[in-house]
Write a protein that holds these residues in place. Structure first.
Motif, short mmCIF file in Angstrom:
data_model
loop_
_atom_site.label_atom_id
_atom_site.label_comp_id
_atom_site.label_asym_id
_atom_site.label_seq_id
_atom_site.Cartn_x
_atom_site.Cartn_y
_atom_site.Cartn_z
N LEU A 64 0.82 -1.20 0.00
CA LEU A 64 0.00 0.00 0.00
C LEU A 64 0.86 1.26 0.00
N SER A 65 0.29 2.33 -0.51
CA SER A 65 0.94 3.63 -0.43
C SER A 65 0.88 4.12 1.02
N PRO A 66 1.71 5.10 1.38
CA PRO A 66 1.61 5.65 2.74
C PRO A 66 0.20 6.18 3.06
N GLU A 67 -0.45 6.77 2.08
CA GLU A 67 -1.80 7.29 2.30
C GLU A 67 -2.80 6.15 2.55
N ALA A 68 -2.67 5.08 1.81
CA ALA A 68 -3.55 3.93 2.03
C ALA A 68 -3.29 3.29 3.39
N TRP A 69 -2.02 3.20 3.79
CA TRP A 69 -1.70 2.68 5.13
C TRP A 69 -2.32 3.56 6.20
N GLU A 70 -2.28 4.86 5.99
CA GLU A 70 -2.87 5.77 6.97
C GLU A 70 -4.38 5.52 7.08
N ALA A 71 -5.05 5.29 5.97
CA ALA A 71 -6.48 5.00 5.99
C ALA A 71 -6.76 3.69 6.73
N VAL A 72 -5.94 2.69 6.51
CA VAL A 72 -6.08 1.42 7.23
C VAL A 72 -5.89 1.66 8.73
#
Length: 179
Positions: free
Chosen positions: A159-167
């Motif tokens: 995942l991108s850092p942004e997607a990890w943040e959403a998770v």
């Protein structure tokens, strides 16, 4: 307290533990720490061994409420434990639950216990996970204590850092809502 269980490909999937734990405040027991304390620094992928290790960890800290977090086969171990939970287990978070092995015929032991999970459980599942993506989740009966959230990902959770943040936001909300 949050304790992590890696998948069968540990240490190759260690980046998943790092991506999640670096974004969630709180005290963590890393998978490496569990291996060091309970398994002579050896990764053992046998599910029953992993469950025994987790029981010892929770028994050693019986006055500490725990959330168990697991990736792939680590998720299998923690959900099996959650079907007959120790009193200090408050919740479970799974990252990429392996509902089926894409190279084998159906293995009911992977999912049969999921109807009996007795603590709040969040499964974060990749939409394109070959071990059970979005199109297949309805095939598996789940306890009413289980919530499934999807992320655009494969089983490897690249995942991108942004997607990890959403998770991480989703996981934090889940943990904050636990009794």
């Amino acid at each position: 307290m949050i304790a992590f269980q890696a998948g069968a490909s540990y240490p190759l999937d260690d980046y998943i533990e790092q991506a999640v734990t670096s974004r969630i405040p709180g005290r963590f027991v890393s998978y490496a720490s569990i291996l060091s304390t309970y398994q002579d620094n050896r990764h053992i992928d046998d599910i029953d061994t992993r469950i025994g290790t987790l029981r010892r960890l929770l028994e050693d800290r019986i006055d500490t409420p725990f959330v168990l977090m697991g990736r792939s086969s680590g998720a299998r171990a923690i959900t099996r434990l959650a079907a007959a939970p120790p009193p200090n287990l408050r919740g479970v978070v799974c990252l990429g639950y392996p509902f089926r092995n894409p190279t084998r015929p159906p293995e009911p032991e992977r999912t049969a216990h999921l109807t009996a999970v007795a603590v709040p459980t969040l499964i974060v599942q990749g939409t394109d996970d070959v071990y059970g993506g979005a199109a297949e989740i309805g095939l598996y009966p789940l306890s009413p204590r289980i919530v499934v959230a999807f992320v655009e990902a494969s089983h490897e959770f690249n995942l991108s850092p942004e997607a990890w943040e959403a998770v991480a936001v989703r996981i934090r909300r889940f943990i904050d809502g636990l009794p």
